[in-house]
Each structure stands twice: as structure tokens, then as C-alpha cells.
Write an enzyme that holds these catalytic residues in place. Structure first.
Site, PDB file in Angstrom:
ATOM      1  N   ASN A  18       0.811  -1.218   0.000  1.00  0.00           N
ATOM      2  CA  ASN A  18       0.000   0.000   0.000  1.00  0.00           C
ATOM      3  C   ASN A  18       0.844   1.268   0.000  1.00  0.00           C
ATOM      4  O   ASN A  18       0.316   2.372  -0.070  1.00  0.00           O
ATOM      5  CB  ASN A  18      -0.975  -0.009   1.168  1.00  0.00           C
ATOM      6  CG  ASN A  18      -0.260   0.065   2.473  1.00  0.00           C
ATOM      7  OD1 ASN A  18       0.621  -0.731   2.759  1.00  0.00           O
ATOM      8  ND2 ASN A  18      -0.600   1.056   3.266  1.00  0.00           N
ATOM      9  N   LYS A 135      -0.700 -19.552  -1.397  1.00  0.00           N
ATOM     10  CA  LYS A 135      -0.716 -18.090  -1.515  1.00  0.00           C
ATOM     11  C   LYS A 135      -1.511 -17.673  -2.761  1.00  0.00           C
ATOM     12  O   LYS A 135      -1.102 -17.954  -3.888  1.00  0.00           O
ATOM     13  CB  LYS A 135       0.743 -17.615  -1.607  1.00  0.00           C
ATOM     14  CG  LYS A 135       0.908 -16.195  -2.031  1.00  0.00           C
ATOM     15  CD  LYS A 135       0.893 -15.248  -0.866  1.00  0.00           C
ATOM     16  CE  LYS A 135       1.001 -13.809  -1.333  1.00  0.00           C
ATOM     17  NZ  LYS A 135       0.544 -12.849  -0.351  1.00  0.00           N
ATOM     18  N   LYS A 276       4.557 -10.707   9.488  1.00  0.00           N
ATOM     19  CA  LYS A 276       5.237  -9.517  10.035  1.00  0.00           C
ATOM     20  C   LYS A 276       5.724  -9.820  11.455  1.00  0.00           C
ATOM     21  O   LYS A 276       6.847  -9.483  11.833  1.00  0.00           O
ATOM     22  CB  LYS A 276       4.302  -8.307  10.044  1.00  0.00           C
ATOM     23  CG  LYS A 276       3.869  -7.914   8.654  1.00  0.00           C
ATOM     24  CD  LYS A 276       3.020  -6.656   8.649  1.00  0.00           C
ATOM     25  CE  LYS A 276       2.230  -6.531   7.373  1.00  0.00           C
ATOM     26  NZ  LYS A 276       2.979  -6.709   6.133  1.00  0.00           N
TER      27      LYS A 276
HETATM   28  P1  ADP Z   1       1.387  -5.411   3.468  1.00  0.00           P
HETATM   29  O1  ADP Z   1       1.140  -5.157   2.020  1.00  0.00           O
HETATM   30  O2  ADP Z   1       1.809  -4.186   4.201  1.00  0.00           O
HETATM   31  O3  ADP Z   1       2.280  -6.603   3.713  1.00  0.00           O
HETATM   32  P2  ADP Z   1      -0.845  -7.053   4.412  1.00  0.00           P
HETATM   33  O4  ADP Z   1      -2.190  -6.907   3.816  1.00  0.00           O
HETATM   34  O5  ADP Z   1      -0.040  -8.259   4.069  1.00  0.00           O
HETATM   35  O6  ADP Z   1      -0.057  -5.707   4.076  1.00  0.00           O
HETATM   36  O7  ADP Z   1      -0.942  -6.974   6.009  1.00  0.00           O
HETATM   37  C1  ADP Z   1      -1.577  -5.887   6.641  1.00  0.00           C
HETATM   38  C2  ADP Z   1      -3.035  -6.228   6.935  1.00  0.00           C
HETATM   39  O8  ADP Z   1      -3.105  -7.193   7.974  1.00  0.00           O
HETATM   40  C3  ADP Z   1      -3.866  -5.097   7.476  1.00  0.00           C
HETATM   41  O9  ADP Z   1      -4.380  -4.292   6.445  1.00  0.00           O
HETATM   42  C4  ADP Z   1      -4.988  -5.828   8.236  1.00  0.00           C
HETATM   43  O10 ADP Z   1      -6.150  -5.885   7.457  1.00  0.00           O
HETATM   44  C5  ADP Z   1      -4.459  -7.242   8.386  1.00  0.00           C
HETATM   45  N1  ADP Z   1      -4.503  -7.769   9.753  1.00  0.00           N
HETATM   46  C6  ADP Z   1      -4.898  -9.016  10.065  1.00  0.00           C
HETATM   47  N2  ADP Z   1      -4.814  -9.240  11.382  1.00  0.00           N
HETATM   48  C7  ADP Z   1      -4.326  -8.109  11.933  1.00  0.00           C
HETATM   49  C8  ADP Z   1      -4.004  -7.741  13.277  1.00  0.00           C
HETATM   50  N3  ADP Z   1      -4.141  -8.594  14.303  1.00  0.00           N
HETATM   51  N4  ADP Z   1      -3.550  -6.487  13.492  1.00  0.00           N
HETATM   52  C9  ADP Z   1      -3.398  -5.630  12.460  1.00  0.00           C
HETATM   53  N5  ADP Z   1      -3.681  -5.928  11.166  1.00  0.00           N
HETATM   54  C10 ADP Z   1      -4.122  -7.167  10.899  1.00  0.00           C
HETATM   55 MG    MG Z   2       1.817  -8.661   3.130  1.00  0.00          MG
END
Ligand code: ADP
Ligand code: MG
Length: 313
Positions: A18, A135, A276
Site C-alpha cells: 500500500n 498463496k 510480520k
Molecule cells: P502489506 O502489504 O503491508 O504486507 P498485508 O495486507 O499483508 O499488508 O498486512 C496488513 C493487513 O493485515 C492489514 O491491512 C490488516 O487488514 C491485516 N490484519 C490481520 N490481522 C491483523 C491484526 N491482528 N492487526 C493488524 N492488522 C491485521
Molecule cells: Mg503482506
């Protein structure tokens, strides 16, 4: 903080998809350039005191390339390794030129040498992920497209999608080159989209049809290069407990053992917050000093110890 002391310290910033395409946007190139300014203006300021490595996701960009491929069945079909390489070039260029402009904006001209690297990441040919691809990537497919796709397809929340293996990153092929460039004062953009997945075949590397999680690849790189601070930047303010429920709350500090317990308990799902958390834990276990997950507007705060979720030993 004295610039002298911190000049020797290295910060790795892993940007989520994003940083380029925000939720709800079409993802035009103009939007992507504009979006990059928020995180990269912060990185430009941080580069006054830190040596910098930048990594990035590529989900929307690979998705777009796969969509084109689906729409143009008579074109030469490009394997994922090639698509990942293409996005590293495209996004590397966009980040490098945006960061260059942001550095120029700094008082007294913050010009620094910049480079973006095509990066390979080695995976194990026997990684169990290859036997069970999970995935989802690319566009939603019709029943008809799915039936003749010639690759594994799974029903996801969005609809039928291609699924690929997401093996664990073992080592970054260019780790020595990256470490040398960083030590020489270069800002290095690398490991885009988790890196081009390769396996060793005797003395050569061979690309494989897989995608590597960019957070796990970034953690691997951070350990191999000896980074001090690892920041994962995403579209939420950090890790929440009971995310998406009325009881959701941001966690400011999370010990590795607590984080692992929440991970097992399903608080941090695979493919989004899960990797993460795992990436931060692996970095700290490997000797890293600080690991933080934060929002796009809070990179400088996170480095300063304010905001985001810090994983601690
Ligand atoms: P990125 O592209 O930054 O890797 P991701 O979509 O893989 O983003 O991961 C971020 C998303 O994780 C957030 O937008 C949120 O919707 C999701 N998410 C799921 N569980 C959690 C959590 N416990 N706390 C925060 N975000 C979470
Ligand atoms: Mg991601």
C-alpha cells in the site's frame, strides 16, 4: 542522537504494497508515485542519521501482470520468477526516482547515492510449501478459466484464484553486495516482492514458480547484513488484538513469547499480520536490536521509539 554515531547504524524499512496502491484506489502510475512520497519523504530525512536499506512488496503489480497474461492467452506465458523480476525493475525505478526527489528537497541538499538491485532469494527445493501451494495471486478467475488454467486454483474469499507456493527464504544471493554498498553510504532498494525465488542446482541458481513473503525475506536480509533496526511499514498502525472486532486494540509492545502465543491463537493470520510478527521475532532472535511494525505515516516515530508495535525479547 548524534549524526556521527548513528551514521554507522543501519535501518531496514520494509514497505507494504500500500506504499504504492492504497485500498480503494485503481493504482494508476500517477497514484503510485504520489503515494510513495509519504513514506519516502520520511526515509529521506532518516537517511541523514542512518544507513538505509529499503525493501518492498509487489502484490498489486504482479496481480496486474498476471491479469494481462489472462487477458492475452496467445502471448508468451511468463513464469513468476520473470514477473517478480519485472516488478523489481518497475518499483525500483519508481522508489529510486521518488526518493531522489525527496532527498533533493532536504535543506542543504541531502543527496545520497542510491541504487536498486535485482535480488534473488534462495529457497529449498524440498520446502513443504511446494507440495501444498496456499498463496493466492492474480485476478479472480471464472469457473471456465479455472478449469483450463493449468495451475493450482483455490476458492478464496474473493473467488477462484491461482495459488502458488510460498517457501521460506534461506539466504539473499546479493547479501555481500548489499552490505558493501550500504557500508559505502549507498541507500539500497532490494528484495522487491520478497525477491526472485531460486533454488540451487549444483553450481547454478534456477528460478522457481513461487512467491516469497517480503516480510520474511526482509528479516533474512536484515540478519545477513547485520541491520540494527527493522521497521515493517503497512496500512494499519501496528499489530492489534481482536483485530476487526469492536474490542480491537493496538498493542504497543509485545514480547516474542506473547506474540507467538497470539500467532498460534489466530490473532495474526498467515499472509498478512502473521509473517510480520514472525519476521520481527526472527530478526530479534538472530541478534537484531529493535523491530517495529507501523503505519505509513509513522516511520520516523517508530524509529524514535514512538508509535507502532514494537516486538521485544
Ligand atoms: P502489506 O502489504 O503491508 O504486507 P498485508 O495486507 O499483508 O499488508 O498486512 C496488513 C493487513 O493485515 C492489514 O491491512 C490488516 O487488514 C491485516 N490484519 C490481520 N490481522 C491483523 C491484526 N491482528 N492487526 C493488524 N492488522 C491485521
Ligand atoms: Mg503482506
Amino acid at each position: 542522537m548524534s549524526a556521527g554515531r548513528d551514521a554507522a547504524r543501519t535501518l531496514l524499512v520494509a514497505l507494504g504494497g500500500n506504499a504504492l496502491v492504497r485500498k480503494g484506489q485503481t493504482g494508476t502510475i500517477a497514484e503510485q508515485f504520489e503515494n510513495l512520497r509519504l513514506p519516502l519523504s520520511q526515509v529521506a530525512r532518516l537517511s541523514r542519521d542512518w544507513r538505509i536499506i529499503l525493501t518492498h512488496g509487489n502484490g498489486p503489480q504482479v496481480g496486474e501482470l498476471l491479469l494481462r497474461q489472462e487477458c492475452c492467452p496467445h502471448s508468451v506465458r511468463l513464469p513468476l520468477e520473470i514477473l517478480v523480476a519485472q516488478t523489481q525493475g518497475q518499483i525500483g525505478y519508481m522508489m529510486e526516482s521518488t526518493l531522489d526527489a525527496e532527498l533533493m528537497q532536504l535543506e542543504a541538499g541531502g543527496q545520497k547515492p542510491l541504487v536498486s538491485l535485482i535480488s534473488y532469494v534462495v529457497v529449498d527445493a524440498d520446502d513443504p510449501a511446494f507440495a501444498a501451494p496456499t498463496k493466492p495471486i492474480g485476478p479472480v478467475l471464472s469457473e471456465e478459466q479455472a478449469a483450463s488454467a493449468g495451475y493450482p486454483v483455490r476458492r478464496t474469499a474473493k473467488g477462484l484464484r491461482r495459488v502458488v507456493a510460498s517457501p521460506r527464504p534461506l539466504t539473499i544471493v546479493e547479501k555481500r553486495e548489499i552490505a558493501t554498498l550500504v557500508a559505502d553510504g549507498f541507500i539500497v532498494i532490494c528484495c522487491g516482492g520478497g525477491g526472485i525465488p531460486v533454488v540451487r542446482e549444483g553450481r547454478r541458481f534456477c528460478g522457481v514458480d513461487a512467491v516469497i513473503d517480503k516480510d520474511l525475506a526482509s528479516a533474512r536480509l536484515a540478519q545477513e547484513v547485520g541491520v540494527d533496526v527493522f521497521v515493517i511499514v503497512t496500512d494499519v498502525a501496528g499489530a492489534y488484538l481482536d483485530y476487526g472486532t469492536p474490542a480491537e486494540r493496538l498493542v504497543e509492545r509485545l514480547r516474542i513469547d506473547e506474540a507467538m502465543e497470539h500467532l498460534r491463537g489466530g490473532q495474526f493470520p498467515p499472509g498478512s499480520m502473521g509473517p510480520k510478527i514472525e519476521a520481527c521475532a526472527e530478526f530479534l532472535r538472530g541478534g537484531g536490536s529493535r523491530a517495529v511494525i507501523c503505519g505509513m505515516d509513522a516511520i520516523e516515530d517508530a524509529v524514535a521509539g514512538r508509535g507502532g508495535t514494537e516486538i521485544v525479547r
